[in-house]
Design an enzyme around this catalytic site. Structure first.
Site, short mmCIF file in Angstrom:
data_model
loop_
_atom_site.label_atom_id
_atom_site.label_comp_id
_atom_site.label_asym_id
_atom_site.label_seq_id
_atom_site.Cartn_x
_atom_site.Cartn_y
_atom_site.Cartn_z
N SER A 1 33.67 46.21 47.76
CA SER A 1 32.62 45.24 47.18
C SER A 1 31.03 45.78 47.52
O SER A 1 30.64 47.06 47.30
CB SER A 1 32.56 43.91 47.38
OG SER A 1 31.81 43.09 46.82
N ASP B 1 37.89 40.19 37.33
CA ASP B 1 36.95 40.05 38.43
C ASP B 1 35.43 39.58 37.75
O ASP B 1 35.04 39.81 36.98
CB ASP B 1 36.26 41.44 38.96
CG ASP B 1 35.54 41.47 39.98
OD1 ASP B 1 34.65 40.66 40.26
OD2 ASP B 1 35.41 42.47 40.99
N HIS C 1 38.48 39.47 42.00
CA HIS C 1 37.44 40.36 43.06
C HIS C 1 38.25 40.77 44.46
O HIS C 1 37.75 41.67 45.05
CB HIS C 1 36.12 39.61 43.23
CG HIS C 1 34.92 40.40 43.99
ND1 HIS C 1 34.55 41.55 43.02
CD2 HIS C 1 34.36 40.44 45.06
CE1 HIS C 1 33.48 42.34 44.00
NE2 HIS C 1 33.34 41.38 45.14
#
Length: 208
Positions: A108, A158, A189
């Site tokens: 991320s 996501d 995610h």
């Protein structure tokens, strides 16, 4: 140069004869311990260098500032990418590992800064494993990524990273000469076991 080591970090030496190093970069709100188990699972023998982001967003560590979800402060992205690249170079000297054996493993926010470093300072690592990454800069530099490798894992569902954005990142790296593998899984995610299996398989195939 020691002040270039001013990231809170952990370094775990390699076991056996491995010269490989994994640079672990956490997501928003994580810290330098977050990805140690993931690093170990991906490579039982590599040295692990794990850094904590120097930016705080409501008390949550990050690697660069943002204006909103998915809207990055690009000036800050560039500044922090150079800072982190300097840290990796300083750590290589301090801990005695070869900078050309470093693979970045980011999740991320950590994957986004790793992608930015790859575009801005490609000498920092030879390959990158990017989980849930986005295009970090709207006008990335045109440098060559020939000889670099990237594995990008995206979640089809996501809500934070649109698939179109991930595909743009893979195309961008390919266009600059990086050997880029994009894996899209039925995931959101969060990291899944499938992500790790695919990354491990890629790593084995690449022989890195």
């Amino acid at each position: 140069l020691m002040n270039a080591l001013d990231f809170v970090h952990r370094y775990i030496p390699s076991t056996g004869q491995s010269a490989r190093v994994l640079l672990l970069l956490h997501g928003t709100g994580g810290d330098e311990s977050d990805l140690l188990p993931v690093g170990r699972e991906l490579d039982p023998n590599a040295a692990l260098l794990s850094a904590r982001g120097n930016v705080s967003e409501n008390g949550q560590p990050r690697f660069f500032r943002r204006f909103a979800e998915g809207v990055f402060d690009e000036e800050d992205v560039i500044r922090r990418a150079h800072e982190l690249a300097d840290f990796v170079a300083a750590a290589a000297l301090h801990y005695g590992f070869a900078s050309d054996r470093v693979t970045a493993l980011g999740y991320s926010n950590g994957a986004n800064i790793a992608a930015a470093i790859m575009l801005l300072r490609p000498e920092t690592f030879s390959s990158a494993i990017l989980f849930r990454a986005m295009v970090p800069l709207s006008q990335p530099p045109m440098g060559s990524l020939i000889g670099r490798r990237a594995f990008i894992a995206a979640g089809k569902f996501d809500p934070i990273v649109p698939l179109e954005n991930v595909e743009r990142l893979a195309a961008l790296m390919n266009a600059r000469g990086a050997q880029t593998t994009l894996a899209v899984h039925d995931a959101s995610h969060g990291l899944t076991a499938e992500d790790l299996v695919a990354a491990r398989r890629w790593r084995a195939l690449e022989g890195n």
